[in-house]
Write an enzyme that holds these catalytic residues in place. Sequence first.
Site, mmCIF file in Angstrom:
data_model
loop_
_atom_site.group_PDB
_atom_site.id
_atom_site.type_symbol
_atom_site.label_atom_id
_atom_site.label_comp_id
_atom_site.label_asym_id
_atom_site.label_seq_id
_atom_site.Cartn_x
_atom_site.Cartn_y
_atom_site.Cartn_z
ATOM 1 N N GLU A 31 49.993 66.061 16.739
ATOM 2 C CA GLU A 31 50.693 65.024 17.380
ATOM 3 C C GLU A 31 49.596 63.964 17.570
ATOM 4 O O GLU A 31 48.348 64.368 18.002
ATOM 5 C CB GLU A 31 51.274 65.382 18.399
ATOM 6 C CG GLU A 31 51.789 64.305 19.457
ATOM 7 C CD GLU A 31 52.459 63.347 18.933
ATOM 8 O OE1 GLU A 31 52.192 62.107 19.139
ATOM 9 O OE2 GLU A 31 53.548 63.755 18.411
ATOM 10 N N SER A 45 68.981 57.327 23.604
ATOM 11 C CA SER A 45 70.136 57.500 24.706
ATOM 12 C C SER A 45 70.324 58.888 25.464
ATOM 13 O O SER A 45 70.867 59.115 26.241
ATOM 14 C CB SER A 45 71.538 57.007 24.429
ATOM 15 O OG SER A 45 71.816 57.779 23.447
ATOM 16 N N ILE A 47 72.254 60.968 24.225
ATOM 17 C CA ILE A 47 73.852 61.097 23.792
ATOM 18 C C ILE A 47 73.821 62.195 22.620
ATOM 19 O O ILE A 47 73.213 62.039 21.570
ATOM 20 C CB ILE A 47 74.501 60.041 23.329
ATOM 21 C CG1 ILE A 47 74.491 59.293 24.675
ATOM 22 C CG2 ILE A 47 76.182 60.496 23.037
ATOM 23 C CD1 ILE A 47 75.275 58.020 24.468
ATOM 24 N N HIS A 49 76.082 63.448 19.796
ATOM 25 C CA HIS A 49 77.297 62.840 19.257
ATOM 26 C C HIS A 49 78.131 63.529 18.736
ATOM 27 O O HIS A 49 77.863 64.647 18.384
ATOM 28 C CB HIS A 49 76.697 61.717 18.143
ATOM 29 C CG HIS A 49 75.924 60.448 18.625
ATOM 30 N ND1 HIS A 49 76.722 59.378 19.273
ATOM 31 C CD2 HIS A 49 74.718 60.032 19.064
ATOM 32 C CE1 HIS A 49 75.973 58.456 19.732
ATOM 33 N NE2 HIS A 49 74.579 58.886 19.551
ATOM 34 N N VAL A 172 46.615 61.651 12.063
ATOM 35 C CA VAL A 172 46.419 62.053 10.713
ATOM 36 C C VAL A 172 45.878 60.800 9.941
ATOM 37 O O VAL A 172 46.607 59.751 10.054
ATOM 38 C CB VAL A 172 47.837 62.569 10.065
ATOM 39 C CG1 VAL A 172 47.366 62.711 8.390
ATOM 40 C CG2 VAL A 172 48.054 63.920 10.657
#
Length: 261
Positions: A31, A45, A47, A49, A172
């Site tokens: 990372e 969001s 959510i 779905h 990277v």
Amino acid sequence: MYDIVIVGAGVVGCAIARELSKYDLKICLLEKEDDVSTGASKANSGIVHGGYAAKYGTLKGKLCVKGNAMFEKLNQELNFGYRNTGALVIGFDENDEKTIKGLYENGLKIGCDDLEIIGADRIREIEPYINEEVKVALYAKSVGVASPYEMTIALAENAIKNGVKLKLDSAVTGITKEGDHFKVKTENEEIESRYIINAAGLYSDMIANMVGIYDFEIHPRRGQYILFGKDQRYLVNTVYSRFLQKKERVFLLPPPIMVTL
């Protein structure tokens, strides 16, 4: 030498790391930032779905329904905070109703078994503060919400507990192929791996370019959200309006607040 290097510790990279950590593999998760879930994974969001809006026959449509069905069990295992709220796609007139029927039919073809088209009285049973002009809605009972960054952190922690090596602050900068393995150069070191998984999100095209893949480009976009305080809990379900391009409409009237889009 690692068996697999995963580039990107967002929700996708961390989910892949957790899944692969179930096997006897040496895995490294890279990372570029100083923590997981600092990119798009922290700011979406949240959510979950239902899949009805994804076009029938697409991979997205196929996977969205399957992924939705996995959330309850995943939350039981990791406790990241998931609620099955349900959702309403609301409409105001006959044209909107035609669009909603199209979503309904598409959802049935995809495999959604939770869909229902409901009228004004049923809508107001579910959402008492909905605008009086709302006449019809698609009720998708399997839609939910989750905390995206807490989910990502939970996935990462479980992967690390299972033996995955997480390297933060490790952008990277280059990838080369050396015989039967890759050499991944970061800002700090050079890592060897048999396989590389590109989960770099908004930067996945840049990572792909490093190994000679140029057949896609990422063009990110941002949305806008209205945030309410915790004491303003007027909505029970997630509420969508797909028809706001026609004219500005107020779709929620919870006194003393009026929300317009």
